[in-house]
Design a protein around this motif. Structure first.
Motif, PDB file in Angstrom:
ATOM      1  N   ALA A  88       0.826  -1.204   0.000  1.00 21.11           N
ATOM      2  CA  ALA A  88       0.000   0.000   0.000  1.00 21.11           C
ATOM      3  C   ALA A  88       0.862   1.258   0.000  1.00 21.11           C
ATOM      4  N   LEU A  89       1.987   1.206   0.684  1.00 19.03           N
ATOM      5  CA  LEU A  89       2.902   2.342   0.702  1.00 19.03           C
ATOM      6  C   LEU A  89       3.596   2.518  -0.641  1.00 19.03           C
ATOM      7  N   LEU A  90       4.058   1.429  -1.218  1.00 20.74           N
ATOM      8  CA  LEU A  90       4.902   1.491  -2.404  1.00 20.74           C
ATOM      9  C   LEU A  90       4.141   1.785  -3.684  1.00 20.74           C
ATOM     10  N   GLU A  91       2.877   1.431  -3.727  1.00 19.55           N
ATOM     11  CA  GLU A  91       2.106   1.586  -4.968  1.00 19.55           C
ATOM     12  C   GLU A  91       1.128   2.756  -4.920  1.00 19.55           C
ATOM     13  N   ASN A  92       1.095   3.544  -3.860  1.00 15.98           N
ATOM     14  CA  ASN A  92       0.143   4.647  -3.700  1.00 15.98           C
ATOM     15  C   ASN A  92       0.766   5.894  -3.119  1.00 15.98           C
TER      16      ASN A  92
ATOM     17  N   ARG B 283       9.878   2.869   4.123  1.00 14.44           N
ATOM     18  CA  ARG B 283       9.232   1.897   5.006  1.00 14.44           C
ATOM     19  C   ARG B 283       8.798   0.664   4.223  1.00 14.44           C
ATOM     20  N   GLY B 284       8.128   0.885   3.083  1.00 16.46           N
ATOM     21  CA  GLY B 284       7.700  -0.251   2.282  1.00 16.46           C
ATOM     22  C   GLY B 284       8.873  -1.059   1.758  1.00 16.46           C
ATOM     23  N   HIS B 285       9.901  -0.374   1.242  1.00 23.33           N
ATOM     24  CA  HIS B 285      11.069  -1.036   0.654  1.00 23.33           C
ATOM     25  C   HIS B 285      11.783  -1.923   1.668  1.00 23.33           C
ATOM     26  N   PHE B 286      11.999  -1.400   2.866  1.00 21.62           N
ATOM     27  CA  PHE B 286      12.789  -2.166   3.826  1.00 21.62           C
ATOM     28  C   PHE B 286      11.965  -3.216   4.562  1.00 21.62           C
ATOM     29  N   VAL B 287      10.649  -3.076   4.577  1.00 25.47           N
ATOM     30  CA  VAL B 287       9.813  -4.190   5.031  1.00 25.47           C
ATOM     31  C   VAL B 287       9.935  -5.340   4.035  1.00 25.47           C
ATOM     32  N   VAL B 288       9.869  -5.021   2.738  1.00 28.34           N
ATOM     33  CA  VAL B 288      10.016  -6.066   1.717  1.00 28.34           C
ATOM     34  C   VAL B 288      11.380  -6.742   1.849  1.00 28.34           C
TER      35      VAL B 288
ATOM     36  N   PRO C 204      -2.741   5.341   1.718  1.00 32.61           N
ATOM     37  CA  PRO C 204      -1.531   4.684   2.195  1.00 32.61           C
ATOM     38  C   PRO C 204      -1.277   4.981   3.664  1.00 32.61           C
ATOM     39  N   PRO C 205      -0.772   3.981   4.417  1.00 30.31           N
ATOM     40  CA  PRO C 205      -0.442   4.237   5.827  1.00 30.31           C
ATOM     41  C   PRO C 205       0.618   5.319   5.943  1.00 30.31           C
TER      42      PRO C 205
END
Length: 286
Positions: A26-30, A247-252, A282-283
């Motif tokens: 949700a973070l990475l695509e929005n 945040r999204g990148h490093f969670v992945v 997005p969060p």
């Protein structure tokens, strides 16, 4: 004879990790950075995308972006490994600092770009690194350092994407070989001198994409009614966007270390069958 039920295949990730991946997606695509800039100044997205800087100014932006990245890399390699164990990222303090530099840049217009951009870029990278550390990245590893720079190329899903290829994984794929080569160079040679061709090539690739975002922001700041206050607002949007991407990148990446890159990518792509990410808010960065 009773029919023996066929067991369902095991989920790719457990419930907690799948929830973390769903939030990361949700973070990475929005949404794309251009849309966020448009919302910040109350302008239609088409207006932001249509804004074009004069050719001479565009060349100035490209040059300033490359210099800012080069300076930021040297600061990063000297300081990012310091700081110890993972802890919660301090996103607010970095955002306030970026707003302050944006106010200065907005007050001086184009003339302030050469001074403001290296400071803002370094602040963004420091905040990205803070997020990386909070997700368990070892920042003394050159691969993790360059993963921070990858975030600068991530803009969220654009209106032209058709969903067949994740915008996030496409951005990573474009830089994968260059990141690996640069990390290998630093691991062997360090950051002595001006760096090898692998580092120059990587920074050039990152600069070409990051400068597009810088140009969009600067084009809005160049509007006559825009001043220091809006410069601060646009820098805040800039910082928060890259904090969300980080945040999204490093969670992945954390999930990839646990489950393997291919498993995580398959799970990520399977989430596309759910409610489209662009329909959800997005969060916010923690």
């Amino acid at each position: 004879m009773p029919e023996v039920p066929v067991p369902l295949p095991s989920p790719l990730l457990d419930a907690d990790d799948l929830a973390a991946l769903r939030e990361a997606r949700a973070l990475l695509e929005n949404p794309g950075l251009a849309a966020q800039l448009a919302n910040a100044v109350g302008a239609p997205l088409e207006y932001v995308l249509a804004r074009r800087l004069p050719a001479a100014v565009s060349r100035l932006v490209d040059t300033a972006t490359r210099k800012a990245l080069d300076q930021s890399l040297r600061v990063a390699m000297a300081t990012l490994a310091k700081g110890g164990a993972p802890r919660a990222a301090r996103t607010r303090s970095h955002t306030f600092a970026a707003a302050a530099t944006g106010a200065v840049g907005g007050a001086f217009g184009m003339a302030g770009l050469a001074l403001e951009l290296p400071v803002t870029t370094t602040l963004i990278l420091r905040s990205i690194a803070d997020v990386a550390r909070s997700e368990g990245e070892a920042l003394d590893d050159p691969q993790a350092t360059f993963a921070c720079f990858e975030v600068l190329t991530m803009g969220g899903r654009g209106s032209a994407d058709d969903g067949s290829e994740s915008g996030y994984f496409a951005a990573r794929a474009l830089l994968a070989q260059q990141v690996a080569a640069a990390a290998q160079y630093v691991a062997v040679h360090g950051m002595a001198g001006k760096g090898g061709p692998a580092i120059v090539q990587l920074l050039s690739a990152i600069a070409s994409r990051f400068s597009v975002n810088v140009s969009q922001k600067l084009a809005l700041q160049a509007v006559p009614v825009v001043g220091a206050v809006t410069g601060a607002t646009l820098n805040t949007v800039f910082m928060r966007h890259f904090q969300r991407m980080a945040r999204g990148h490093f969670v992945v990446r954390r999930l990839e270390r646990r489950h393997g890159a291919e498993t995580v990518r398959r799970a990520y792509e399977s989430l596309a069958a759910e409610t489209p990410a662009t329909d959800a808010k997005p969060p916010q960065p923690r």
